[in-house]
Motif scaffolding. Structure first.
Motif, PDB file in Angstrom:
ATOM      1  N   GLN A 172       0.870  -1.272  -0.209  1.00  0.00           N
ATOM      2  CA  GLN A 172       0.013  -0.099  -0.138  1.00  0.00           C
ATOM      3  C   GLN A 172       0.930   1.318  -0.038  1.00  0.00           C
ATOM      4  O   GLN A 172       1.604   1.442   0.969  1.00  0.00           O
ATOM      5  CB  GLN A 172      -0.914   0.080   1.246  1.00  0.00           C
ATOM      6  N   LEU A 182       2.592  14.867   3.785  1.00  0.00           N
ATOM      7  CA  LEU A 182       3.366  15.787   3.014  1.00  0.00           C
ATOM      8  C   LEU A 182       2.616  17.086   2.888  1.00  0.00           C
ATOM      9  O   LEU A 182       1.264  16.837   2.660  1.00  0.00           O
ATOM     10  CB  LEU A 182       3.864  15.278   1.523  1.00  0.00           C
ATOM     11  N   VAL A 190       8.011  17.089  -4.779  1.00  0.00           N
ATOM     12  CA  VAL A 190       8.222  15.524  -4.994  1.00  0.00           C
ATOM     13  C   VAL A 190       7.885  15.112  -6.401  1.00  0.00           C
ATOM     14  O   VAL A 190       8.273  14.570  -7.209  1.00  0.00           O
ATOM     15  CB  VAL A 190       7.899  14.702  -3.689  1.00  0.00           C
ATOM     16  N   PHE A 198      10.629  10.419 -14.648  1.00  0.00           N
ATOM     17  CA  PHE A 198       9.963   9.882 -15.908  1.00  0.00           C
ATOM     18  C   PHE A 198      10.486  10.282 -17.328  1.00  0.00           C
ATOM     19  O   PHE A 198      10.252   9.765 -18.211  1.00  0.00           O
ATOM     20  CB  PHE A 198       8.670  10.528 -15.893  1.00  0.00           C
ATOM     21  N   ASN A 217      11.029  10.087   1.771  1.00  0.00           N
ATOM     22  CA  ASN A 217       9.477   9.415   1.889  1.00  0.00           C
ATOM     23  C   ASN A 217       9.276   8.026   0.839  1.00  0.00           C
ATOM     24  O   ASN A 217       8.416   7.470   1.009  1.00  0.00           O
ATOM     25  CB  ASN A 217       8.677  10.507   1.331  1.00  0.00           C
ATOM     26  N   ALA A 234       6.140  -1.935  -6.096  1.00  0.00           N
ATOM     27  CA  ALA A 234       6.427  -0.557  -6.466  1.00  0.00           C
ATOM     28  C   ALA A 234       6.908  -0.400  -7.764  1.00  0.00           C
ATOM     29  O   ALA A 234       8.106  -0.812  -7.970  1.00  0.00           O
ATOM     30  CB  ALA A 234       7.089   0.037  -5.375  1.00  0.00           C
ATOM     31  N   HIS A 242       4.026   3.330 -17.678  1.00  0.00           N
ATOM     32  CA  HIS A 242       3.262   3.810 -16.552  1.00  0.00           C
ATOM     33  C   HIS A 242       2.006   3.137 -16.125  1.00  0.00           C
ATOM     34  O   HIS A 242       1.156   3.447 -16.993  1.00  0.00           O
ATOM     35  CB  HIS A 242       3.366   5.487 -16.644  1.00  0.00           C
ATOM     36  N   GLN A 254      -1.189  10.563  -7.835  1.00  0.00           N
ATOM     37  CA  GLN A 254      -0.989   9.202  -6.888  1.00  0.00           C
ATOM     38  C   GLN A 254      -0.379   9.586  -5.682  1.00  0.00           C
ATOM     39  O   GLN A 254      -0.558   9.021  -4.892  1.00  0.00           O
ATOM     40  CB  GLN A 254       0.227   8.335  -8.108  1.00  0.00           C
ATOM     41  N   VAL A 255       0.373  10.569  -5.798  1.00  0.00           N
ATOM     42  CA  VAL A 255       0.783  11.094  -4.573  1.00  0.00           C
ATOM     43  C   VAL A 255      -0.091  11.474  -3.366  1.00  0.00           C
ATOM     44  O   VAL A 255       0.077  11.323  -2.321  1.00  0.00           O
ATOM     45  CB  VAL A 255       2.000  12.152  -4.557  1.00  0.00           C
ATOM     46  N   ARG A 259      -4.144   4.636  -5.749  1.00  0.00           N
ATOM     47  CA  ARG A 259      -5.390   3.860  -6.330  1.00  0.00           C
ATOM     48  C   ARG A 259      -5.281   2.399  -5.587  1.00  0.00           C
ATOM     49  O   ARG A 259      -6.429   1.972  -5.225  1.00  0.00           O
ATOM     50  CB  ARG A 259      -5.401   3.518  -7.502  1.00  0.00           C
ATOM     51  N   GLY A 261      -4.548  -0.700  -7.032  1.00  0.00           N
ATOM     52  CA  GLY A 261      -5.202  -1.381  -7.714  1.00  0.00           C
ATOM     53  C   GLY A 261      -5.498  -2.785  -7.411  1.00  0.00           C
ATOM     54  O   GLY A 261      -4.667  -3.481  -6.799  1.00  0.00           O
TER      55      GLY A 261
HETATM   56  C1  HEC Z   1       5.074   1.606   1.106  1.00  0.00           C
HETATM   57  C2  HEC Z   1       5.681   1.804  -0.388  1.00  0.00           C
HETATM   58  C3  HEC Z   1       5.367   2.967  -1.007  1.00  0.00           C
HETATM   59  C4  HEC Z   1       5.529   4.337  -0.558  1.00  0.00           C
HETATM   60  C5  HEC Z   1       6.561   4.857   0.606  1.00  0.00           C
HETATM   61  C6  HEC Z   1       5.604   5.026  -1.913  1.00  0.00           C
HETATM   62  N1  HEC Z   1       5.118   4.495  -3.001  1.00  0.00           N
HETATM   63 FE1  HEC Z   1       4.638   5.008  -5.017  1.00  0.00          FE
HETATM   64  N2  HEC Z   1       3.848   3.325  -5.259  1.00  0.00           N
HETATM   65  C7  HEC Z   1       3.676   2.150  -4.184  1.00  0.00           C
HETATM   66  C8  HEC Z   1       2.957   1.114  -4.839  1.00  0.00           C
HETATM   67  C9  HEC Z   1       2.678  -0.244  -4.259  1.00  0.00           C
HETATM   68  C10 HEC Z   1       2.428   1.550  -6.147  1.00  0.00           C
HETATM   69  C11 HEC Z   1       1.759   1.106  -7.172  1.00  0.00           C
HETATM   70  C12 HEC Z   1       0.127   0.591  -6.650  1.00  0.00           C
HETATM   71  C13 HEC Z   1      -0.871   1.464  -6.726  1.00  0.00           C
HETATM   72  O1  HEC Z   1      -0.955   2.450  -5.973  1.00  0.00           O
HETATM   73  O2  HEC Z   1      -1.816   0.813  -7.443  1.00  0.00           O
HETATM   74  C14 HEC Z   1       2.951   3.022  -6.399  1.00  0.00           C
HETATM   75  C15 HEC Z   1       2.853   3.892  -7.223  1.00  0.00           C
HETATM   76  C16 HEC Z   1       3.467   5.125  -7.608  1.00  0.00           C
HETATM   77  C17 HEC Z   1       3.361   5.768  -8.794  1.00  0.00           C
HETATM   78  C18 HEC Z   1       2.655   5.672 -10.126  1.00  0.00           C
HETATM   79  C19 HEC Z   1       3.690   4.766 -10.794  1.00  0.00           C
HETATM   80  C20 HEC Z   1       2.873   4.575 -12.249  1.00  0.00           C
HETATM   81  O3  HEC Z   1       3.477   3.657 -12.943  1.00  0.00           O
HETATM   82  O4  HEC Z   1       1.888   4.981 -12.568  1.00  0.00           O
HETATM   83  C21 HEC Z   1       4.105   7.043  -8.567  1.00  0.00           C
HETATM   84  C22 HEC Z   1       4.219   8.254  -9.465  1.00  0.00           C
HETATM   85  C23 HEC Z   1       4.420   6.938  -7.242  1.00  0.00           C
HETATM   86  N3  HEC Z   1       4.049   5.718  -6.575  1.00  0.00           N
HETATM   87  C24 HEC Z   1       5.049   8.086  -6.478  1.00  0.00           C
HETATM   88  C25 HEC Z   1       5.536   7.987  -5.272  1.00  0.00           C
HETATM   89  C26 HEC Z   1       5.941   9.141  -4.355  1.00  0.00           C
HETATM   90  C27 HEC Z   1       6.461  10.262  -5.203  1.00  0.00           C
HETATM   91  C28 HEC Z   1       6.545   8.556  -3.250  1.00  0.00           C
HETATM   92  C29 HEC Z   1       6.798   9.467  -1.965  1.00  0.00           C
HETATM   93  C30 HEC Z   1       6.111  10.819  -1.718  1.00  0.00           C
HETATM   94  C31 HEC Z   1       5.943   7.347  -3.095  1.00  0.00           C
HETATM   95  N4  HEC Z   1       5.388   6.882  -4.344  1.00  0.00           N
HETATM   96  C32 HEC Z   1       6.001   6.504  -1.848  1.00  0.00           C
HETATM   97  C33 HEC Z   1       4.552   2.106  -3.351  1.00  0.00           C
HETATM   98  C34 HEC Z   1       5.072   3.300  -2.552  1.00  0.00           C
END
Ligand code: HEC
Ligand code: HEC
Length: 289
Positions: A172, A182, A190, A198, A217, A234, A242, A254-255, A259, A261
């Motif tokens: 998650q 944030l 960020v 990207f 973070n 991740a 993407h 997303q930040v 979602r 998924g």
């Molecule tokens: C606990 C683990 C975790 C952390 C911490 C985390 N993420 Fe993620 N991130 C994920 C996961 C798992 C997904 C994909 C799952 C989903 O949401 O469907 C994702 C998806 C994303 C995506 C979408 C990528 C795409 O291919 O479209 C972005 C952009 C992103 N993260 C940015 C960030 C940013 C910026 C931060 C810090 C502020 C962050 N994430 C922190 C686990 C993390």
């Protein structure tokens, strides 16, 4: 006008007795062969009507003494095909998946069965032939959120991702913006930094500040260079593929509100042979690992 049958002086044949303005009609019978073909057709039709579905009877029809029907014929050939593959499908369901792909004949049958099962079960989300769409990863590229080996793919199809199944993949991303982890300006910083990974934004004066927020973070999950981490699904952030789109707005979204998924679990709905076939088919699409 009374008819008068007489002999034609030129051909020696009878006339029919019909005459128009001095032109007399010869009585030339149909050729024998023509009459015979005609009689054979009538005889054939009579036999056909009795043997095959023919005469309409209100809402139903006479089914014919042979009981043949075109749908029955299709069902029969499908059953024959299934029977031919039954032994193979049984082995595909029982053998370890690596052994199935090692056998060219079993692999061929699995690819066929997988393609059909994919169109029936997976296409609504992953698109025809696994081309993917926003939120649903493409399966026809060599891009894998969770790993692209056959056992990786097989496990995902069986138990799903965040599906609620006890053996499903879980992970998650925190809702940094929505939950106030944030501040809004940090989300922008960020996200701008991620956009440089990207490749859709050029580094600028605020990139360093964004990078610092990322390290604190995000790097734990996405890797220090945004290379991603398959053990928690991740996504790599420097890649050209993407999950949720490659715009700055998509990153900020997303930040703020991830979602998370859901990919359903299929081991309760599909038999092991079908799941193995699907894994082999998906693995073949984009060149699995
Ligand atoms: C606990 C683990 C975790 C952390 C911490 C985390 N993420 Fe993620 N991130 C994920 C996961 C798992 C997904 C994909 C799952 C989903 O949401 O469907 C994702 C998806 C994303 C995506 C979408 C990528 C795409 O291919 O479209 C972005 C952009 C992103 N993260 C940015 C960030 C940013 C910026 C931060 C810090 C502020 C962050 N994430 C922190 C686990 C993390
Ligand atoms: C209800 C929509 C839905 C259906 C139906 C569905 N999937 Fe998925 N699938 C997803 C989502 C969403 C993800 C990505 C989840 C994540 O990690 O954020 C996914 C991920 C996957 C992955 C992992 C991809 C990777 O990059 O690691 C595989 C493999 C997969 N699905 C195969 C299938 C197969 C095979 C079927 C049909 C039996 C299927 N899916 C049906 C929604 C669906």
């Amino acid at each position: 006008m009374p008819t008068k049958i007489e002999k034609d002086v030129y051909t020696g044949k009878d006339t029919t007795g019909h005459e128009w303005d001095g032109i007399k009609e010869l009585d030339t019978p149909l050729p024998k062969w023509w009459i015979n073909v005609w009689l054979v057709c009538i005889a054939f039709a009579a036999v056909y009507v009795v043997l095959y579905p023919s005469i309409p009877l209100g809402t139903t029809y006479f089914k014919g003494v042979l009981g043949w029907s075109s749908t029955g014929a299709v069902a029969q050939s499908v059953a024959a095909m299934n029977a031919r593959h039954a032994a193979d499908m049984k082995r595909i369901g029982q053998l370890p998946i690596m052994q199935v792909t090692a056998d060219p004949k079993l692999k061929e049958v699995a690819l066929q069965a997988g393609r059909i099962a994919f169109a029936e079960n997976c296409q609504p989300c992953h698109g025809p032939a696994g081309t993917g769409r926003v939120g649903y990863p493409p399966l026809d590229t060599n891009f894998w959120l969770w790993g692209g080996t056959l056992p990786d793919i097989q496990r995902i199809i069986m138990y799903g991702i965040r599906s609620g199944d006890a053996k499903a993949h879980e992970s998650q991303m925190p809702a940094f913006g929505h939950d106030g982890i944030l501040k809004p300006d940090q989300v922008v910083l960020v996200s701008n930094y991620v956009a440089t990974l990207f490749g859709i934004e050029k580094p600028g004066p605020t990139t360093a500040a964004g990078e610092k927020i990322f390290e604190d973070n995000c790097a734990a999950c996405h890797g220090t260079k945004g290379q991603g981490n398959q053990s928690i699904g991740a996504p790599p952030l420097e890649s050209r593929v993407h999950l949720y789109g490659d715009s700055l707005a998509a990153i900020e979204y997303q930040v703020n509100t991830p979602r998370a998924g859901v990919m359903p679990a299929w081991h309760t709905r599909l038999d092991p042979a079908t799941i193995n076939s699907l894994a082999i088919y998906v693995h073949s699409l984009g060149g699995g690992e």
